[in-house]
Design an enzyme around this catalytic site. Sequence first.
Site, PDB file in Angstrom:
ATOM      1  N   TYR A 144       4.014   9.300 -11.560  1.00  0.00           N
ATOM      2  CA  TYR A 144       3.207   8.501 -10.618  1.00  0.00           C
ATOM      3  C   TYR A 144       2.295   7.536 -11.370  1.00  0.00           C
ATOM      4  CZ  TYR A 144      -0.533   7.657  -7.152  1.00  0.00           C
ATOM      5  OH  TYR A 144      -1.460   7.088  -6.328  1.00  0.00           O
TER       6      TYR A 144
ATOM      7  N   LYS B 120       2.145   3.413 -11.353  1.00  0.00           N
ATOM      8  CA  LYS B 120       0.954   2.617 -11.019  1.00  0.00           C
ATOM      9  C   LYS B 120       0.554   1.711 -12.188  1.00  0.00           C
ATOM     10  CE  LYS B 120       0.061   4.111  -6.776  1.00  0.00           C
ATOM     11  NZ  LYS B 120       0.228   3.246  -5.602  1.00  0.00           N
TER      12      LYS B 120
ATOM     13  N   ASN C 281       0.807  -1.234   0.000  1.00  0.00           N
ATOM     14  CA  ASN C 281       0.000   0.000   0.000  1.00  0.00           C
ATOM     15  C   ASN C 281       0.834   1.275   0.000  1.00  0.00           C
ATOM     16  OD1 ASN C 281      -2.419   1.793   0.811  1.00  0.00           O
ATOM     17  ND2 ASN C 281      -0.990   2.021   2.535  1.00  0.00           N
TER      18      ASN C 281
ATOM     19  N   SER D 137      -3.934   2.673  -8.597  1.00  0.00           N
ATOM     20  CA  SER D 137      -4.701   3.930  -8.679  1.00  0.00           C
ATOM     21  C   SER D 137      -5.523   3.909  -9.949  1.00  0.00           C
ATOM     22  CB  SER D 137      -3.748   5.125  -8.722  1.00  0.00           C
ATOM     23  OG  SER D 137      -4.450   6.293  -9.086  1.00  0.00           O
TER      24      SER D 137
END
Length: 270
Positions: A161, A165, A93, A148
Amino acid sequence: MAKLLGKVAIVTGASSGIGRATAVLFAENGASLALAARNVKSLEETKQMAIAAGGKAENIQLIGADVTQVADTKRIVEETIKKFGRLDILVNNAGAASMAGVPDSHFMRPLDVYDYVMNLNSRSLVALCQEAIPELKKTKGNIVNVSSVGSFRPIPEFTYYQMAKSAVDQLNRNLAVALAADGIRVNNVNPGFVKSNFAANTGASAEAVAAAEELWVKPRVPMKRGGEPREIATTIMFLASEDASYITGQLIVIDGGSSINVPAVPQPNK
Ligand code: NDP
């Protein structure tokens, strides 16, 4: 019903937000917990919340660790096995949209921002899985990754980012296929906007965080609100439990409908 009784779970990023909510829900359901993050004081707060939810102090281990450091990812698994003797569930996580003090991971940001964001949100998961898989084979355990909804929708301010993901989504599918014969399931949750310390930890100002609901959430999310960390934790719990015994390699989107709302960002008018 305690759905994780007798199970041992690692939750990274358990000092805040989704990881904290997952730790509390897992404790409610009888799991023993190895909770990892850098901020041990905040991990201690999570521990107290987990105890209040029914967890036993002796079944909750706190591990101060920076998951971008391979020695730390190794230690997270080693310390878990040393204390509990087994591992059933790995919840990957820990994550952030950028480096501390850098407000976004736009594609023109220096490459050290790229390296950090990819390491934290993608490479560290590979390192943790490499350490955990031999233990998960023994228990026929499972992995839940927190990806995400941004992994398949462009927001240029968060290019690095979202690239990281997307890599997690592909890691998920590959591990699911590779490990199915060992009895290990691997799944992702892909949240949309969740009310946590995520924006503040990325360097967003207090004003920007306060304005996010009006500026970012309401125009994009059909349900007109951000998600609560517990609303992500419940799906992590489902995927980690026997209720999901025939589910592997899946990406479960939890976003109040934002991903079915087109477009995600205003289009440049050139
Ligand atoms: P928070 O910022 O509230 O929590 C992030 C957690 O990650 C903290 O516990 C933090 O702990 C930990 N973390 C960050 N860097 C490191 C590191 N180097 N080593 C170890 N732990 C680290 O955000 P969320 O709870 O929202 O984020 C959890 C996950 O959800 C992340 O992977 C995020 O990308 C994802 N996500 C969040 C969304 C949102 O809108 N909130 C949307 C989509 C996905 P510490 O600082 O103590 O190390």
